[in-house]
Design a protein around this motif. Structure first.
Motif, mmCIF file in Angstrom:
data_model
loop_
_atom_site.group_PDB
_atom_site.id
_atom_site.type_symbol
_atom_site.label_atom_id
_atom_site.label_comp_id
_atom_site.label_asym_id
_atom_site.label_seq_id
_atom_site.Cartn_x
_atom_site.Cartn_y
_atom_site.Cartn_z
ATOM 1 N N ILE A 1 2.396 15.406 -18.382
ATOM 2 C CA ILE A 1 3.064 14.116 -18.256
ATOM 3 C C ILE A 1 1.969 13.106 -17.919
ATOM 4 C CG2 ILE A 1 4.945 12.831 -17.190
ATOM 5 C CD1 ILE A 1 6.076 15.457 -16.153
ATOM 6 N N VAL A 2 1.582 12.316 -18.910
ATOM 7 C CA VAL A 2 0.428 11.421 -18.770
ATOM 8 C C VAL A 2 0.926 9.979 -18.662
ATOM 9 C CG1 VAL A 2 -1.723 10.633 -19.804
ATOM 10 C CG2 VAL A 2 -0.984 13.013 -20.113
ATOM 11 N N PRO A 3 0.654 9.315 -17.546
ATOM 12 C CA PRO A 3 1.212 7.984 -17.339
ATOM 13 C C PRO A 3 0.465 6.903 -18.106
ATOM 14 C CG PRO A 3 -0.197 8.537 -15.495
ATOM 15 C CD PRO A 3 -0.161 9.754 -16.391
ATOM 16 N N ASP A 4 1.212 5.883 -18.496
ATOM 17 C CA ASP A 4 0.626 4.673 -19.067
ATOM 18 C C ASP A 4 0.395 3.712 -17.902
ATOM 19 O OD1 ASP A 4 0.115 2.211 -20.234
ATOM 20 O OD2 ASP A 4 1.631 2.440 -21.808
ATOM 21 N N THR A 5 -0.852 3.527 -17.527
ATOM 22 C CA THR A 5 -1.147 2.755 -16.326
ATOM 23 C C THR A 5 -0.726 1.288 -16.447
ATOM 24 O OG1 THR A 5 -3.412 2.442 -17.125
ATOM 25 C CG2 THR A 5 -3.030 4.222 -15.548
ATOM 26 N N ALA A 6 -0.558 0.802 -17.680
ATOM 27 C CA ALA A 6 -0.111 -0.584 -17.872
ATOM 28 C C ALA A 6 1.341 -0.780 -17.450
ATOM 29 C CB ALA A 6 -0.288 -1.002 -19.323
ATOM 30 N N THR A 7 2.081 0.327 -17.248
ATOM 31 C CA THR A 7 3.499 0.218 -16.894
ATOM 32 C C THR A 7 3.752 0.378 -15.401
ATOM 33 O OG1 THR A 7 3.989 2.590 -17.166
ATOM 34 C CG2 THR A 7 4.096 1.208 -19.150
ATOM 35 N N TYR A 8 2.712 0.440 -14.591
ATOM 36 C CA TYR A 8 2.874 0.672 -13.143
ATOM 37 C C TYR A 8 3.704 -0.435 -12.495
ATOM 38 C CZ TYR A 8 1.607 1.006 -8.175
ATOM 39 O OH TYR A 8 1.638 1.094 -6.805
ATOM 40 N N VAL A 9 4.747 -0.029 -11.756
ATOM 41 C CA VAL A 9 5.536 -0.965 -10.956
ATOM 42 C C VAL A 9 5.955 -0.265 -9.668
ATOM 43 C CG1 VAL A 9 6.470 -2.364 -12.852
ATOM 44 C CG2 VAL A 9 7.695 -0.292 -12.128
ATOM 45 N N THR A 10 6.103 -1.044 -8.613
ATOM 46 C CA THR A 10 6.685 -0.500 -7.385
ATOM 47 C C THR A 10 8.193 -0.424 -7.547
ATOM 48 O OG1 THR A 10 6.777 -2.722 -6.438
ATOM 49 C CG2 THR A 10 4.844 -1.391 -5.915
ATOM 50 N N ALA B 1 13.187 2.087 -3.539
ATOM 51 C CA ALA B 1 12.638 3.328 -2.985
ATOM 52 C C ALA B 1 11.321 3.001 -2.286
ATOM 53 C CB ALA B 1 12.420 4.356 -4.088
ATOM 54 N N PRO B 2 11.374 2.427 -1.074
ATOM 55 C CA PRO B 2 10.161 2.004 -0.373
ATOM 56 C C PRO B 2 9.158 3.147 -0.262
ATOM 57 C CG PRO B 2 12.121 1.206 0.767
ATOM 58 C CD PRO B 2 12.605 2.140 -0.300
ATOM 59 N N GLY B 3 7.897 2.823 -0.565
ATOM 60 C CA GLY B 3 6.846 3.833 -0.534
ATOM 61 C C GLY B 3 6.640 4.526 -1.860
ATOM 62 N N ALA B 4 7.438 4.137 -2.883
ATOM 63 C CA ALA B 4 7.320 4.787 -4.193
ATOM 64 C C ALA B 4 7.044 3.753 -5.277
ATOM 65 C CB ALA B 4 8.593 5.561 -4.532
ATOM 66 N N ALA B 5 6.379 4.198 -6.318
ATOM 67 C CA ALA B 5 6.130 3.398 -7.515
ATOM 68 C C ALA B 5 6.371 4.311 -8.712
ATOM 69 C CB ALA B 5 4.708 2.849 -7.527
ATOM 70 N N THR B 6 6.282 3.748 -9.906
ATOM 71 C CA THR B 6 6.509 4.574 -11.090
ATOM 72 C C THR B 6 5.678 4.073 -12.246
ATOM 73 O OG1 THR B 6 8.244 5.647 -12.406
ATOM 74 C CG2 THR B 6 8.438 3.281 -12.124
ATOM 75 N N ILE C 1 18.932 -7.910 -9.048
ATOM 76 C CA ILE C 1 18.129 -8.903 -9.758
ATOM 77 C C ILE C 1 16.737 -9.011 -9.135
ATOM 78 C CG2 ILE C 1 17.891 -11.389 -10.195
ATOM 79 C CD1 ILE C 1 20.949 -11.450 -10.600
ATOM 80 N N ARG C 2 16.682 -9.047 -7.818
ATOM 81 C CA ARG C 2 15.383 -9.151 -7.154
ATOM 82 C C ARG C 2 14.525 -7.924 -7.435
ATOM 83 N NH1 ARG C 2 17.959 -11.687 -1.584
ATOM 84 N NH2 ARG C 2 17.944 -13.876 -2.291
ATOM 85 N N ALA C 3 15.149 -6.759 -7.476
ATOM 86 C CA ALA C 3 14.399 -5.531 -7.765
ATOM 87 C C ALA C 3 13.871 -5.544 -9.195
ATOM 88 C CB ALA C 3 15.289 -4.312 -7.538
ATOM 89 N N LEU C 4 14.697 -5.954 -10.145
ATOM 90 C CA LEU C 4 14.262 -6.004 -11.536
ATOM 91 C C LEU C 4 13.146 -7.022 -11.737
ATOM 92 C CD1 LEU C 4 17.764 -5.827 -13.278
ATOM 93 C CD2 LEU C 4 16.042 -4.014 -13.237
ATOM 94 N N GLU C 5 13.307 -8.200 -11.152
ATOM 95 C CA GLU C 5 12.284 -9.240 -11.299
ATOM 96 C C GLU C 5 10.958 -8.793 -10.682
ATOM 97 O OE1 GLU C 5 12.372 -12.171 -12.817
ATOM 98 O OE2 GLU C 5 14.505 -12.577 -13.189
ATOM 99 N N THR C 6 11.020 -8.063 -9.582
ATOM 100 C CA THR C 6 9.803 -7.540 -8.954
ATOM 101 C C THR C 6 9.060 -6.607 -9.907
ATOM 102 O OG1 THR C 6 10.736 -7.712 -6.727
ATOM 103 C CG2 THR C 6 8.952 -6.133 -7.027
ATOM 104 N N GLN C 7 9.807 -5.925 -10.766
ATOM 105 C CA GLN C 7 9.204 -4.990 -11.715
ATOM 106 C C GLN C 7 8.840 -5.653 -13.046
ATOM 107 O OE1 GLN C 7 11.251 -0.835 -11.283
ATOM 108 N NE2 GLN C 7 12.781 -2.379 -10.764
#
Length: 453
Positions: free
Chosen positions: A90-99, A103-108, A192-198
């Motif tokens: 499972i190889v991540p695309d680093t351009a897609t990184y978002v907090t 889920a505080p303390g997690a990103a994807t 909405i705030r969560a989506l906009e943050t991402q």
């Protein structure tokens, strides 16, 4: 035994990867989820700890090939080359990184499935979409897209009679009614705030037809980003709800007697900075003709669950006929009129929902449209009435998942595009789901879909 120190240092990574590591450190991220969508339409993944993130950005995380033969009931299917022997990364695309604000303390990060040597794997859905985009580019076109999802907000409660859990909607609001805004207000603002943050720009939001049903759409994007956005959207809609002791389901029909949840797919095609859907040009007509010609098979990918076909019925505003028409919301392909003087026309594919794997769905749509343009397929006459009012005149879409899968197996263009490994796995997974739900009652089907999606 202690782990050996990682062989990868921050200095060996590219600029985007280094920014990911810096952000993870500054934002106090402990786990980074590497997400992908499987053949059952379920979003799955593994997470890397911050301490090993630099290494895992290069190597990915090890994963059994068998997971792409797993259906939405976690039942492994017998697919050649997808058993207990074999490994992908499972190889991540680093351009897609978002907090992940929910889920505080997690990103994807959104991820590709690759072979251990780093080459593409023949069953990776995200690679399938990338290849479709590249094929479209050979003709000089780029596709811009956006999913327009609906979901049902409520609470997951035990069934009083001892059956599967059930979803109890948060309200009984009428369509577009102010009470629907008010009852879901705290949740909606948090979402909405969560989506906009991402980085997902929210466009519109309103209470929809069914109890607890909401629709919230995000801004269009290039095709790969649009599919990535839909994965993030699905995860965030559900994650925010769970943090608030609620349950959100994007399943096509989580409540059998209520309105279904679509994820209509909006599309525009561009060449040399011009939207080729502006007007009645040959490219636009060919693209529509391709969609209509392949629509029975496409439905197996854009509406990829047993539950989908509870929604795809006449007079449900979800489309049940393979026709197109201007602003016709009972047509499978709606030609949308532009908003305002600066708006751009686009096509809306209505037989589409969030139980589909968005990479397979959008990739197949590209192949269908491209085939139509290459063969200059005539879409026929636009339909400006509800097609169900003209019995027998218009072709009906498949009425079950099995029927759609039969059409997919008979579609040479889409089967060739998908490739043998992906075809074998997808058909096995979906046939198994159809058989499993046929053997159970409706409550079993509804529960497993509201849980998975």
């Amino acid at each position: 035994m202690r782990d050996r120190p990682s062989g990868t240092t921050i200095h060996q990574l590219g600029a985007t990867a280094r920014r990911v590591l810096e952000r993870a450190e500054l934002e106090g991220i402990e786990l980074v989820r590497f997400l992908y969508a499987d053949h059952g339409g379920v979003i799955r993944g593994k997470a890397a700890s911050r301490s090993r993130l630099a290494e895992r950005l290069n190597s990915g995380i090890g994963h059994t090939v068998a997971m792409m033969a797993m259906n939405m009931l976690d039942q492994l299917q017998d697919v050649e080359h997808m058993g207990p022997v074999g490994e992908v990364r499972i190889v991540p695309d680093t351009a897609t990184y978002v907090t992940l604000p929910h889920a505080p303390g997690a990103a994807t990060m959104l991820s590709d499935l690759r072979l251990p040597d780093g080459s593409p794997w023949g069953a990776c859905p995200r690679t399938f979409l990338k290849d479709a985009i590249a094929e479209l580019a050979t003709e000089g076109y780029t596709l811009v897209a956006a999913f327009e999802p609906e979901f049902t907000l409520g609470r997951r409660l035990p069934d009083p009679s001892g059956g599967p859990d059930r979803l109890v909607p948060i309200d009984d609001s009428l369509c577009y009614a102010g009470t629907g805004f008010d009852t879901a207000h705290d949740y909606t603002i948090t979402l909405i705030r969560a989506l906009e943050t991402q980085g997902l720009r929210v466009e519109h939001c309103h209470p929809e037809l069914g109890p607890g049903q909401q629709e919230l759409s995000v801004h269009h994007a290039p095709a790969l980003r649009a599919a990535d956005n839909h994965v993030l959207y699905r995860e965030t809609v559900r994650g925010v709800a769970m943090r608030m002791q609620l349950w959100a389901s994007l399943a096509p029909k989580p409540l059998a007697d209520q309105a279904g949840n679509g994820a209509h797919l909006h599309l525009s095609l561009w060449r040399d900075g011009r939207n080729v859907f502006a007007g009645d040009g040959e490219a636009r007509d060919g693209f529509i003709g391709g969609l209509l010609a392949h629509l029975p098979a496409l439905t197996a990918l854009t509406c990829g669950s047993v539950n989908s076909f509870r929604r795809l019925a006449p007079r449900m505003w979800s489309s049940a006929y393979a026709v197109y028409g201007p602003d016709n919301r009972e047509a499978a392909v709606r030609v949308c009129s532009p908003l305002g003087e600066t708006g751009e026309p686009n096509l809306e594919l209505k037989p589409s929902d969030s139980s589909a794997n968005p990479y397979l769905s959008l990739g197949a749509v590209i192949h269908a449209g491209l085939d139509g343009m290459r063969r200059k397929l005539d879409p026929g006459e636009a339909v400006d009435v509800d097609p169900d009012t003209r019995p027998g005149r218009y072709p009906r879409l498949p009425s079950s998942l099995d029927e759609a899968l039969d059409a997919l197996e008979g579609d040479e263009v889409l089967m060739e595009a998908l490739g043998p490994l992906r075809c074998d796995a997808y058909l096995a997974v979906k046939r198994s789901e159809a058989a499993a739900f046929a053997a159970e009652d409706a409550s079993y089907e509804l529960f497993h879909h509201l849980r998975a999606f």
